[in-house]
Design an enzyme around this catalytic site. Structure first.
Site, PDB file in Angstrom:
ATOM      1  N   LYS A  78      21.446  15.462 -47.164  1.00 37.66           N
ATOM      2  CA  LYS A  78      21.530  14.621 -48.363  1.00 37.66           C
ATOM      3  C   LYS A  78      21.890  15.517 -49.542  1.00 37.66           C
ATOM      4  O   LYS A  78      21.402  16.651 -49.647  1.00 37.66           O
ATOM      5  CB  LYS A  78      20.173  13.930 -48.589  1.00 37.66           C
ATOM      6  CG  LYS A  78      20.160  12.941 -49.751  1.00 37.66           C
ATOM      7  CD  LYS A  78      18.794  12.248 -49.882  1.00 37.66           C
ATOM      8  CE  LYS A  78      18.778  11.239 -51.027  1.00 37.66           C
ATOM      9  NZ  LYS A  78      17.462  10.556 -51.155  1.00 37.66           N
ATOM     10  N   SER A 107      17.391   5.418 -51.548  1.00 36.28           N
ATOM     11  CA  SER A 107      18.493   6.196 -52.066  1.00 36.28           C
ATOM     12  C   SER A 107      19.251   7.004 -50.999  1.00 36.28           C
ATOM     13  O   SER A 107      20.370   7.446 -51.259  1.00 36.28           O
ATOM     14  CB  SER A 107      17.970   7.166 -53.130  1.00 36.28           C
ATOM     15  OG  SER A 107      17.121   8.141 -52.541  1.00 36.28           O
ATOM     16  N   SER A 147      12.871   5.722 -49.865  1.00 37.40           N
ATOM     17  CA  SER A 147      14.280   6.119 -49.785  1.00 37.40           C
ATOM     18  C   SER A 147      14.742   6.660 -48.434  1.00 37.40           C
ATOM     19  O   SER A 147      15.937   6.843 -48.224  1.00 37.40           O
ATOM     20  CB  SER A 147      14.594   7.163 -50.863  1.00 37.40           C
ATOM     21  OG  SER A 147      14.733   6.547 -52.113  1.00 37.40           O
TER      22      SER A 147
END
Lengths: 504, 482
Positions: free
Chosen positions: A86, A161, A185
């Site tokens: 990420k 997210s 998330s």
């Protein structure tokens, strides 16, 4: 699953466990599989937008090094396995944007501990995945790099997210990816993309080099297609880190060791508050079916109450923005990141740099956070929210006196269409209604695929006691041994016919 | 009309740790800008603070030295404000749960009055970097070497009533932290900085509105600044005006102060507990082990100096106050063997020179061994007091040790009684008129008349005759003549 079927699978359809087996057996090299994924990303990611940065050259160099190590008999845990990070984890020499314009030009001179851990385990980094800006969002619509499309239906959001990591795994553009979870998330995008994701106990995975959103809630964790793969990744990802004062000095167990333990006798708490209004009926049915499947394996379902559940979202939306308002103050244009053109003076530089560098959702949360901490409001909001946080934690402590794990839906409904909640922040915040409380309590939580509603995946949430990740993985693995939901893929993703179709 | 001044101090002392409070960067003073700043000190994204245990240890030592309660649980908070030399845009500090609770610091004034000043609390925090406003063509330069240096901020109650007390208090704190070895006390380098809160009131009335003058880094500036501000406030009120709560800056060179910002412009710092740092929990054994290892404190050293060296309370106060001064005195007196002379030289000539040149005794150009070497020659009569001043001057200018200077300048005192007798005889022989006057003078007037003869003899000896011997021989000879 027998070997002949495994061998027939295309490289991108293999799980991490299968890739390791293939590399060990010499069926393919790390360079081959890495190149395969790079080609596939090039070919398909225009549709999904799951990567912000792809490191073709460095990925191949890492793969080559991994093949060499393997040839020399030095084979660390994930030697040669491609993964993605990420874009919130700092990567030495590779732009780390956190999904923002503010850090669009930011190239860290250091690796996050998580990145270092994967490098030491011989993993190959394909690239950095898309995300909601500064991890603030539940739909990936706040990314400066454009929204990620859910591979199950590109008109719908992947969740957020960590939507880029989830979509990349779901679209078989990587077998596994790192992610972070501040209020859901990891789990919510895992649910919406039909993959497996785990948020560990707070303090289990180092936050060093992970760009902070809300420091007391942020926790990194793995995303993959199976619980077994999550266990393999967590083995590498978890560590005690002296560079993170909130990291906990506790031995990292082998998370694959208990995967095959039978579940008979396990006590599963079902919080009644997680099945109230707001829950999509299809989602509820899928979760109840999953629980019935587990009952077949001998678990006992026990109805429990987490009485302060309804306070979790309000408390979270005081604490997380408060911490974020301070954490994001360092983005001031002075030392790195975006700086406005031709500032007139210091104040002008601060104001325009931050006005230009941050998106609306980030600004909204900074404003809310600063407000909650300001003179005269601190006691009513921040202090009160911290008191609520303690009550929420106590709910779980009490519940775990009676049960081994807690289960329920991960999110209230399957993936929604782009823009559906764009104008209504509160509706968006309610996406995390079942996941937020575990962050407030610091507990580990997981999402595993447990059904489809209108051809969209549904996630089953498994909440464990502190540092009980092994047991959660065991439950998830046993569930996946008996069901095929984790093997379902969006139309057109898997190359082979679904080999377990009709298993149930 | 009578006014009472009310003063409270906030004192920042940089802790003498080798590395910063939350990073491994060096805290050494004077390095090239930004060469002692790590990713954390630059607030790079994803970096996290790790507390330096030594900073806690030092803060606890201070707390124990002022008889304060040590908090078993202390919490770091974030104090939020934007400024380019504050990289995170928040300062990590302590507010609700500081490491050191209430204590007291006892002071003694020149007239012997003793007073106890209460300490409200002392807390740990990180220093900011420095903004450099010159040499950047209208822009500002930022040096982050100092960012993250550990500070203990000591907050007094408003127990101080005048500048003398304020300076005595500040000096006592300086003495405590340098004696503990937790701060180098180098005021000119900013190692200790004082914020002075000042208000005035009619005796017996409630506290007046206070102003805060920030960042004073010398005792003299503090004294001057207090006088100026007290006068300003009294004038203002007596002219019918009102003191407004504000932060002020004092320029020690121009002796002028100006308003920096008023209360209305003050920041809302939005303090909250720092989520990157867990509360620090201490146990009794840890605190006790620090207490057991505390070095000698100023009050104990004061009493020891009186007893061991026979010093007056006042002299002992001066010599024991500053840890470096105390060490200097003890080293010098051990070498010279003459406590009284050594004390006088340190409190006199040496202190005057250090003050005049704004030097600390630690960096004195004349070190303790050198001063003692000179005093030894004074004691054994090799040089006179007057010559000693010349030797001292030469040592100050780096011309070497006392013996080398005495040799090089030919400063040896003539103590050969034969040679002095001869000089005395010669002066007497050439001073018929003065001898007559002396002989005819009233006995009570005679001592005053000696000056002429002594002057002539010293002149003849080029200043090298031992004055004591000159006096003795002269008196003997004059008595023989009358």
């Amino acid at each position: 699953m027998n070997n002949s079927i495994t061998n027939q699978k295309a490289l991108h359809d293999k799980t991490i466990a299968e890739i390791l087996a293939g590399l060990n057996a010499g069926e393919f090299t790390s360079v081959e599989i890495t190149q395969h994924f790079l080609d596939r990303i090039k070919q398909l990611d225009g549709t999904y937008n799951s990567y912000i940065t792809v490191n073709e050259a460095s990925a191949l160099a890492q793969a080559e090094a991994a093949d060499k190590r393997r040839a020399e008999g030095d084979v660390p845990a994930l030697c040669g396995v491609p993964i993605a990070h990420k874009d919130i984890f700092c990567t030495n020499g590779v732009r780390t944007s956190c999904g923002s314009k503010m850090l669009d030009n930011f190239v860290p001179p250091y690796d996050a501990t998580v990145v270092e851990n994967f490098a030491n385990a011989g993993a190959v980094v394909l690239g950095k995945t898309n995300m909601d800006q500064f991890a603030m969002g539940s739909s990936n619509e706040t990314s400066f790099y454009g929204p990620v499309k859910n591979p199950w239906d590109t008109n719908t959001v992947p969740g957020g997210s960590s939507g880029g990591s989830a979509a990349a795994v779901a679209a078989h553009l990587t077998p596994g990816a790192t992610a972070t979870d501040t209020g859901g998330s990891i789990r919510q995008p895992a649910a919406l993309c039909g993959i497996t994701g785990l948020k560990p106990t707070y303090g289990r995975v180092s936050r060093w080099g992970m760009i902070a959103f809300a420091s007391s809630l942020d926790q990194g964790g793995p995303m993959a297609r199976t619980a077994e793969d999550c266990a393999l990744m967590l083995n590498v990802m978890a560590s005690f880190d002296p560079k993170d004062s909130t990291s906990i000095d506790r031995e990292v167990p082998n998370y694959t060791a208990n995967l095959n333990q039978p579940l008979a006798g396990l006590k599963v708490g079902i919080p009644k508050e997680y099945f109230k209004e707001g829950l999509n009926p299809g989602t509820e049915q899928a979760v109840r079916d999953a629980l019935a499947e587990l009952e077949k394996q001998g678990v006992t379902l026990i109805s429990i109450s987490l009485p302060h559940t309804k306070l979790a979202v309000p408390a979270y939306y005081v604490i997380a923005p408060a911490e974020a308002s301070a954490n994001l103050s360092r983005f001031d244009g002075v030392r790195y990141g975006h700086r406005c053109d031709d500032p007139k003076d210091l104040r002008d530089m601060y104001m325009r740099t931050r006005a230009e560098g941050f998106g609306d959702e980030v600004k909204r949360r900074i404003l809310v956070g600063a407000y909650c901490l300001s003179a005269g409001y601190y006691d009513a909001y921040y202090r009160k929210a911290q008191q609520v946080r303690r009550l929420i934690k106590q709910d779980f402590v009490d519940a775990f006196e009676q049960v081994d794990v807690i289960m329920g839906p991960t999110s209230p409904s399957p993936a929604f269409e782009f823009g559906a909640k764009g104008d209504d922040p509160v509706a968006m915040y309610l996406e995390d209604i079942y996941t937020i409380a575990t962050n407030l309590a610091g507990l580990p939580g997981m999402s595993v695929p447990c059904g489809l509603v209108d051809d969209k995946p549904v996630g089953l949430q498994i909440i464990g006691n502190y540092f009980d990740e092994s047991r959660m993985l065991n439950v998830a693995h046993q569930f996946q041994q008996a069901t095929h939901w984790h093997q379902q893929t969006p139309a057109g993703i898997a190359s082979e016919a679904k080999d377990t179709e009709g298993a149930e | 009309m009578e006014w009472e001044t009310v003063i409270g101090l906030e004192v920042h002392a940089q802790l003498a740790t080798k590395s910063k409070i939350f990073s491994g960067s060096s805290t050494a003073f004077g390095a090239e800008p930004n060469t002692q700043a790590s990713g954390l000190d630059l607030a790079m994204p994803g970096t996290l603070p790790v507390p330096n245990e030594q900073a806690y240890r030092y803060a606890i030592m201070f707390g124990l030295a002022i008889d304060a309660e040590i908090a078993k649980t202390s919490v770091f908070e974030r104090k939020n404000y934007f400024y380019p030399d504050l990289p995170k845009a928040y300062q990590t500090t302590q507010l609700e749960r500081p490491i050191v609770g209430a204590g007291h610091v006892d002071i003694e004034l020149a007239n012997g009055t003793k007073k106890s000043i209460r300490i409200h609390h002392a807390h740990l925090e990180e220093d900011a970097g420095k903004s450099l406003h010159e040499d950047f063509h209208g822009m500002s330069g930022i040096d982050l070497n100092r960012a993250g240096t550990p500070l203990v901020e000591i907050v007094s109650e408003p127990d101080i009533r005048n500048a003398e007390e304020a300076v005595a208090f500040a000096k006592k704190l300086h003495s405590i932290v340098t004696s503990l070895g937790i701060c180098d006390g180098e005021m000119s380098q900013g190692s200790m900085r004082f914020d002075v809160n000042i208000s005035v009131r009619r005796p017996g009335e409630a506290f007046g509105t206070r102003t805060e003058t920030k960042n004073l880094n010398s005792f003299r500036f503090m004294e001057d600044c207090i006088a100026l501000e007290v006068e300003r406030q009294i004038d203002l009120i007596e002219d019918g005006g009102k003191v407004i709560q504000e932060t002020r800056l004092y320029n020690g060179e121009t002796k002028q102060a100006r308003s920096m910002r008023s209360k209305e412009e003050a920041n809302d710092y939005r303090y909250f507990p720092c989520p990157d740092l867990l509360p620090v929990v201490l146990d009794d054994d840890y605190i006790e082990s620090i207490r057991q290892n505390l070095p000698e404190l100023p009050d104990a050293r004061h009493d020891r100096f009186m007893e061991q060296y026979g010093l007056s309370s006042y002299d002992a106060n001066i010599l024991s106050g500053d840890a470096n001064m105390a060490q200097y005195f003890e080293t010098a007196t051990k070498v010279s063997g003459d406590t009284k002379l050594t004390a006088n030289w340190i409190m006199g000539e040496l202190s005057a020179r250090l003050n005049a040149e704004d030097q600390s005794i630690k960096h004195s150009p004349v070190n303790a061994e050198q001063l003692a070497g000179m005093i030894t020659r004074l004691v054994d009569g090799t040089i006179s007091s007057k010559m000693a001043k010349q030797v001292f001057e030469a040592m100050w200018n780096g011309e070497g040790a006392a013996d080398e200077i005495i040799e090089a300048k030919g400063l040896k005192q003539v103590s050969d009684s034969g040679a002095i007798e001869a000089m005395v005889d010669e002066v007497i022989a050439n001073s018929d008129k003065q001898i007559d006057n002396y002989r005819n003078a009233d006995e009570s007037k005679r001592p005053k008349m000696l000056g002429y003869f002594v002057g002539q003899i010293m002149k003849a000896s080029k200043g090298q005759a031992n004055p004591q011997q000159v006096n003795e021989i002269l008196l003997k000879k004059l008595n023989e003549l009358i």
